[in-house]
Design a protein around this motif. Structure first.
Motif, mmCIF file in Angstrom:
data_model
loop_
_atom_site.group_PDB
_atom_site.id
_atom_site.type_symbol
_atom_site.label_atom_id
_atom_site.label_comp_id
_atom_site.label_asym_id
_atom_site.label_seq_id
_atom_site.Cartn_x
_atom_site.Cartn_y
_atom_site.Cartn_z
ATOM 1 N N THR A 1 0.848 -1.192 0.000
ATOM 2 C CA THR A 1 0.000 0.000 0.000
ATOM 3 C C THR A 1 0.880 1.237 0.000
ATOM 4 O O THR A 1 2.095 1.163 0.217
ATOM 5 C CB THR A 1 -0.946 0.046 1.221
ATOM 6 N N LYS B 1 -4.089 0.958 -2.583
ATOM 7 C CA LYS B 1 -3.409 -0.076 -3.370
ATOM 8 C C LYS B 1 -2.978 0.446 -4.722
ATOM 9 O O LYS B 1 -1.997 -0.030 -5.292
ATOM 10 C CB LYS B 1 -4.336 -1.276 -3.575
ATOM 11 N N THR C 1 -7.448 0.198 0.570
ATOM 12 C CA THR C 1 -7.041 -1.130 1.042
ATOM 13 C C THR C 1 -8.196 -2.116 1.157
ATOM 14 O O THR C 1 -7.974 -3.321 1.260
ATOM 15 C CB THR C 1 -6.338 -1.019 2.410
#
Length: 70
Positions: free
Chosen positions: A5, A23, A57
């Motif tokens: 991330t 991401k 995420t």
């Protein structure tokens, strides 16, 4: 998730718009759409009018309309 991330900050000229771990990010660059992933080499590019898409995420997509920027 370390390394998978990245911290993303979306800001307007006068205020923060969104911040969080993501991401991926897709931006409307003048040379065409550009995808950015964690650990991407730093880059500076101009935006054209379009939509910035951030995938967080939780795989939720956040879209932000832009008219210009970098």
């Amino acid at each position: 998730m370390a390394g998978s991330t990245m911290q993303v900050n979306i800001v307007a000229a006068d205020h923060p718009v969104w911040a969080g771990q993501a991401k991926s990010v897709v931006i409307p660059a003048y040379e065409g759409a550009m995808g950015i992933l964690p650990n991407h080499q730093p880059v500076l590019t101009l935006f054209q009018e379009g939509v910035v898409t951030v995938t967080d995420t939780n795989d939720e997509k956040h879209e932000f309309e832009v008219t210009d920027g970098f």
